[in-house]
Design a protein around this motif. Structure first.
Motif, PDB file in Angstrom:
ATOM      1  N   ARG A  69      60.289  25.011   2.065  1.00  0.00           N
ATOM      2  CA  ARG A  69      59.341  26.047   1.655  1.00  0.00           C
ATOM      3  C   ARG A  69      58.494  25.543   0.496  1.00  0.00           C
ATOM      4  NH1 ARG A  69      60.240  30.811   4.093  1.00  0.00           N
ATOM      5  NH2 ARG A  69      62.212  31.068   5.192  1.00  0.00           N
ATOM      6  N   PRO A  70      57.385  26.229   0.223  1.00  0.00           N
ATOM      7  CA  PRO A  70      56.490  25.765  -0.849  1.00  0.00           C
ATOM      8  C   PRO A  70      57.202  25.634  -2.195  1.00  0.00           C
ATOM      9  CG  PRO A  70      55.434  27.475   0.459  1.00  0.00           C
ATOM     10  CD  PRO A  70      56.874  27.425   0.902  1.00  0.00           C
ATOM     11  N   PRO A  71      56.828  24.602  -2.955  1.00  0.00           N
ATOM     12  CA  PRO A  71      55.834  23.592  -2.584  1.00  0.00           C
ATOM     13  C   PRO A  71      56.407  22.576  -1.588  1.00  0.00           C
ATOM     14  CG  PRO A  71      56.769  23.077  -4.725  1.00  0.00           C
ATOM     15  CD  PRO A  71      57.342  24.402  -4.324  1.00  0.00           C
ATOM     16  N   ALA A 102      53.011  18.768  -3.948  1.00  0.00           N
ATOM     17  CA  ALA A 102      52.792  19.501  -2.690  1.00  0.00           C
ATOM     18  C   ALA A 102      51.687  18.855  -1.872  1.00  0.00           C
ATOM     19  CB  ALA A 102      52.435  20.952  -2.985  1.00  0.00           C
ATOM     20  N   ARG A 124      50.824  27.135   5.312  1.00  0.00           N
ATOM     21  CA  ARG A 124      51.088  27.487   3.917  1.00  0.00           C
ATOM     22  C   ARG A 124      49.814  27.504   3.068  1.00  0.00           C
ATOM     23  NH1 ARG A 124      56.306  29.451   4.221  1.00  0.00           N
ATOM     24  NH2 ARG A 124      57.681  27.936   5.199  1.00  0.00           N
ATOM     25  N   ASP A 125      48.798  26.756   3.527  1.00  0.00           N
ATOM     26  CA  ASP A 125      47.557  26.644   2.752  1.00  0.00           C
ATOM     27  C   ASP A 125      46.419  27.471   3.334  1.00  0.00           C
ATOM     28  OD1 ASP A 125      48.137  24.505   0.637  1.00  0.00           O
ATOM     29  OD2 ASP A 125      48.850  23.541   2.463  1.00  0.00           O
TER      30      ASP A 125
END
Length: 349
Positions: A69-71, A102, A124-125
């Motif tokens: 998961r992020p990052p 990231a 995610r982005d």
């Protein structure tokens, strides 16, 4: 490279949600007694596998990986030999945050053989990206696609479509200029998987939250809504473009949808967590990856019957069919050093 025949590309990823919609005119099929000889073999490919897409022009299987998961700091676009399933090139997406490390993690994938590019969704982005198939160079990042999930290429009309799950839209990009050119929004929808009739330019989106398929006709001003099963997350089309198939995650089955009638004509139980669907255009059979059941079901849609079920490792995530084989990537971590795997199914014809 476009052809005169109808070509279908479809993709699907993991979502766990959905609501129920009553259907009419459906049947539940039992397993068929017909023999089938599809065989499977499994290879370790990499950690964090999501999807694959086949390039006919380059005879390459492109695969996306993203870990955690992020990052997200570990993500790759893999160039794979479909015969040996050896990785020929590993492409690292651009860094988005130097402090955390990231990267612009890649999830969905589709190829544009007309322009020799490969497109990814960067979920995610909230963006999509374009890479050069020959060199692997990152050509562009196109923002503004909220929770970008799936992507499909319309080579005939120089268009690439992405599903913006986070805002109930499908977004079109010009595959020549790499610029956004159209955005179609259906309020309250949750588009996930996409399928394209490349001959007509008609686009089909699985609407996960509303148990339906949305048809965006190339020449139509308004979308058309078609019933599906419970939790449709992936959609595919028959070779002639007259029938749609949905993998229904909540109900664990396949819906067969007559596009002219706008009705579900059959429902075939496939397995728990039906997640991805793909059509074998030569035989007309339909494959469903059942994530929870850890298998792939091969369905004869004309008979509404299961002809074979093949076990995979845990969590099969996506199916790509090319040259008589189906490539099924999983998120099992069952390979060496916790890597995920690809199962190649040699299809019976």
């Amino acid at each position: 490279m476009s052809s005169a025949t109808t070509r279908i590309r479809s993709i699907a990823t993991v979502v766990v949600m959905g609501t129920s919609l009553a259907l009419t005119g459906t049947v539940t099929a039992q397993a068929s007694s017909h023999s089938a000889t599809a065989t499977a073999e499994t290879f370790t490919l990499g950690k964090g596998l999501y999807q694959t897409a086949y390039s006919e022009r380059n005879h390459v299987l492109w695969a996306t990986t993203a870990v955690g998961r992020p990052p997200v700091t570990s993500s790759s676009l893999l160039k794979v030999d479909p015969r040996t399933l050896a990785v020929k090139q590993t492409i690292t997406p651009p860094t988005t945050n130097a402090t955390t490390g990231a990267v612009e993690a890649v999830y969905g994938v589709a190829v544009d053989d007309e322009h020799n590019t490969v497109w990814t969704t960067n979920t995610r982005d909230n963006s999509v990206a374009v890479y050069d198939q020959r060199t692997g160079a990152h050509l562009a990042t196109l923002p503004g696609v909220a929770h970008a999930r799936e992507i499909v290429v319309d080579e005939r009309h120089n268009t690439v479509w992405a599903s913006a799950f986070g805002e109930g839209s499908v977004v079109a990009f010009d595959s020549r200029t790499l610029k956004e050119k159209e955005r179609l929004t259906v309020e309250g929808s949750a588009p996930t998987g996409l399928a394209l009739n490349e001959k007509t330019g008609d686009l089909y989106a699985a609407d996960l939250n509303n148990d339906r398929v949305i048809e965006f006709g190339h020449k139509d001003d308004e979308p058309r809504f078609l019933p599906a099963g419970d939790g449709p997350i992936s959609v595919s089309l028959s070779k002639n473009g007259k029938t749609a198939y949905t993998a229904n995650q909540t109900s664990g089955d396949l819906s067969v949808i007559d596009l002219k009638k706008g009705a579900v004509t059959a429902t075939v139980a496939t397995g728990a967590g039906a997640l991805a669907v793909a059509t074998d255009e030569k035989s007309g059979r339909v494959l469903v990856a059942n994530r929870t059941a850890a298998n792939v079901t091969i369905v004869d849609p004309k008979k509404a019957a299961v002809v074979q079920t093949l076990a995979t490792a845990a969590n099969p995530n996506h199916i790509e069919i090319a040259n008589g084989s189906a490539y099924v990537v999983d998120k099992s971590g069952a390979g060496a050093d916790g890597q995920d795997q690809v199962t190649r199914i040699r299809l019976a014809r």
